[in-house]
Design a protein around this motif. Sequence first.
Motif, PDB file in Angstrom:
ATOM      1  N   LEU A   1     -27.232  27.220  48.962  1.00 49.92           N
ATOM      2  CA  LEU A   1     -26.133  27.450  49.904  1.00 49.92           C
ATOM      3  C   LEU A   1     -24.803  27.629  49.182  1.00 49.92           C
ATOM      4  CD1 LEU A   1     -27.103  24.968  52.751  1.00 49.92           C
ATOM      5  CD2 LEU A   1     -27.239  27.452  52.776  1.00 49.92           C
ATOM      6  N   ARG A   2     -24.617  26.932  48.064  1.00 51.57           N
ATOM      7  CA  ARG A   2     -23.374  27.132  47.303  1.00 51.57           C
ATOM      8  C   ARG A   2     -23.318  28.544  46.726  1.00 51.57           C
ATOM      9  NH1 ARG A   2     -24.598  21.768  45.885  1.00 51.57           N
ATOM     10  NH2 ARG A   2     -25.657  22.398  43.958  1.00 51.57           N
ATOM     11  N   ALA A   3     -24.470  29.035  46.282  1.00 52.42           N
ATOM     12  CA  ALA A   3     -24.513  30.406  45.778  1.00 52.42           C
ATOM     13  C   ALA A   3     -24.218  31.399  46.890  1.00 52.42           C
ATOM     14  CB  ALA A   3     -25.880  30.690  45.162  1.00 52.42           C
ATOM     15  N   LEU A   4     -24.730  31.120  48.085  1.00 58.60           N
ATOM     16  CA  LEU A   4     -24.451  31.999  49.223  1.00 58.60           C
ATOM     17  C   LEU A   4     -22.970  31.969  49.584  1.00 58.60           C
ATOM     18  CD1 LEU A   4     -25.673  33.828  51.457  1.00 58.60           C
ATOM     19  CD2 LEU A   4     -25.909  31.766  52.858  1.00 58.60           C
ATOM     20  N   ALA A   5     -22.372  30.774  49.543  1.00 59.94           N
ATOM     21  CA  ALA A   5     -20.956  30.643  49.893  1.00 59.94           C
ATOM     22  C   ALA A   5     -20.058  31.391  48.919  1.00 59.94           C
ATOM     23  CB  ALA A   5     -20.563  29.166  49.940  1.00 59.94           C
ATOM     24  N   SER A   6     -20.523  31.604  47.690  1.00 55.27           N
ATOM     25  CA  SER A   6     -19.702  32.297  46.699  1.00 55.27           C
ATOM     26  C   SER A   6     -19.759  33.809  46.828  1.00 55.27           C
ATOM     27  CB  SER A   6     -20.159  31.899  45.279  1.00 55.27           C
ATOM     28  OG  SER A   6     -21.464  32.399  45.018  1.00 55.27           O
TER      29      SER A   6
ATOM     30  N   ALA B   1     -21.909  29.112  55.453  1.00 54.47           N
ATOM     31  CA  ALA B   1     -22.029  28.447  54.147  1.00 54.47           C
ATOM     32  C   ALA B   1     -20.653  28.168  53.552  1.00 54.47           C
ATOM     33  CB  ALA B   1     -22.848  29.318  53.202  1.00 54.47           C
ATOM     34  N   LYS B   2     -19.746  29.134  53.692  1.00 54.07           N
ATOM     35  CA  LYS B   2     -18.375  28.931  53.192  1.00 54.07           C
ATOM     36  C   LYS B   2     -17.680  27.791  53.934  1.00 54.07           C
ATOM     37  CE  LYS B   2     -17.457  33.722  51.711  1.00 54.07           C
ATOM     38  NZ  LYS B   2     -17.158  33.445  50.297  1.00 54.07           N
TER      39      LYS B   2
ATOM     40  N   SER C   1     -28.166  30.161  57.424  1.00 55.54           N
ATOM     41  CA  SER C   1     -27.651  30.206  56.058  1.00 55.54           C
ATOM     42  C   SER C   1     -28.747  29.930  55.041  1.00 55.54           C
ATOM     43  CB  SER C   1     -26.515  29.189  55.878  1.00 55.54           C
ATOM     44  OG  SER C   1     -25.377  29.569  56.619  1.00 55.54           O
ATOM     45  N   SER C   2     -29.649  29.018  55.375  1.00 53.15           N
ATOM     46  CA  SER C   2     -30.744  28.709  54.455  1.00 53.15           C
ATOM     47  C   SER C   2     -31.644  29.916  54.252  1.00 53.15           C
ATOM     48  CB  SER C   2     -31.569  27.531  54.991  1.00 53.15           C
ATOM     49  OG  SER C   2     -30.799  26.351  55.033  1.00 53.15           O
TER      50      SER C   2
END
Length: 500
Positions: free
Chosen positions: A229-234, A284-285, A294-295
């Motif tokens: 999820l952190r990778a998606l938020a970026s 996610a952001k 998001s997952s």
Amino acid sequence: MASTAKPRQSWAGLWNISFGFFGIQIGFALQNSNMSRIFQTLGSSLDDLPALWVAAPLTGLLVQPIIGHMSDRTWLGRLGRRRPYFLAGAILAALSLILMPLSGALLMAALLLWMLDASLNVSMEPFRAFVGDMLPKDQHTAGYAVQTAFIGAGAVVGSIFPYLLDHWGVANEAAPGQIPDTVRYSFWAGGVALFAAVMWTILTTREYSPDEVRAFADGGEEVDGGQTLRALASRSLTSSVLWIAAGAVVVAVTEIYALEKEVYLLGGLLIAYGIASIAGITMAKGGRSSNMLSSIVGDFSGMPPLMKKLALAQFFSWSALFIMWINTTPVVAQYFFGSADADSAAYQDGANWVGVLFATYNGVAAIAALTLLPFLARRIGKVRTHIAGLLCGAAGYASFFLFKDPQHLLIAEIGVGIAWASILAMPYAILASNLPQQKLGIFMGLFNVFVVVPQLLVATVMGSIMKALFPDQPIYTMAFAAGVMVLAALAMLRVEEKAQ
């Protein structure tokens, strides 16, 4: 916690783990070999068949990632995490099979096809992960081979049933607009068989608890869900906007050039994925770490490189399969039995012969899965074995142009059967040994997106291609099937097999 190894399963254990797939595949075989016949009997034209088939792959596209995500996170006491979905899907699929032959109109049949395919996917998707859950790495090939053998055996039963009933004296013709008794009784028997087979697996297996799964050493590298999820938020929204733009272009081209209306669906799906991607990235952001969307979006965008390479081969191979399932009945009836009229006796005889052809390739697949594929995999590896299998399938499709006698098509089905066995076993055996155990369900579900998307593509654009280039000549769909199967084999050249 110290790592432990999963216990090896006996042949009885392998049987119990996958026997439910025998019933599921009876359902799929009845669907694949009879739905075009049912649709045409209820008044559908040849050009409208792809549109009526759209419900099936569209349902799979939506259901499989969701069920994969949910089953990874489910634990219902004695039922476990995969078996609740086996049970729910089996109940709904059996009901759909019982109701399908009672259809009196195209709309009812199309809606029941949607319900049937959704239910089959609810049961089927966790079965793929179930093999990986229950077996150590060195049994993955054997596990998926046994599963493929049951798929082939179930498909033989489902495909040949109308043909056998006809020879046993059950009426194979009916009044115009009525479904023959051979089809009706086959669907009813299939519903009972499906439910019984799935219940066998549910009652004879015990799933490993979440603590046991975490303790096993062979499930692949552990993955931090928060990292996904952190990778998606970026990520930026650029790619999401491009998906939406691509969908808008497809819709505009369809409108400008008056393409078949089914192509609108393809554009709509591209737009829908772009919107879903924007929503997933935005959540996610915003730090919403527990939402399903998001997952799923994060796992899709972060698929392992090996999975991406296998996905391209899946895309091409399943395009060929779906072309075959939609078009074999009209091809055989028109070119080998001399009738394109769905109300004629010759057409019904041709449709029954398609059941025999489908039973043949599935029977070949069942045998090949337990003999030829393991033999080749041990000697030349899983990747080269899969390439050889795909090329056999291409040869099978191409041979439709060489034969004139319908009996000779049995030879073509040998090549198709070898390809089918390989498609059902090799990619999953490769994946299960290289995916993280705790995300096996979602990754298998996402991998099956590349089973479903090509079916949607075929269903939306094949009608336009055939109408423009080969109107009323369905035999040329087999040339397309052969060509894309060769592309699947070429795509496998990019896959590097890791030593186990």
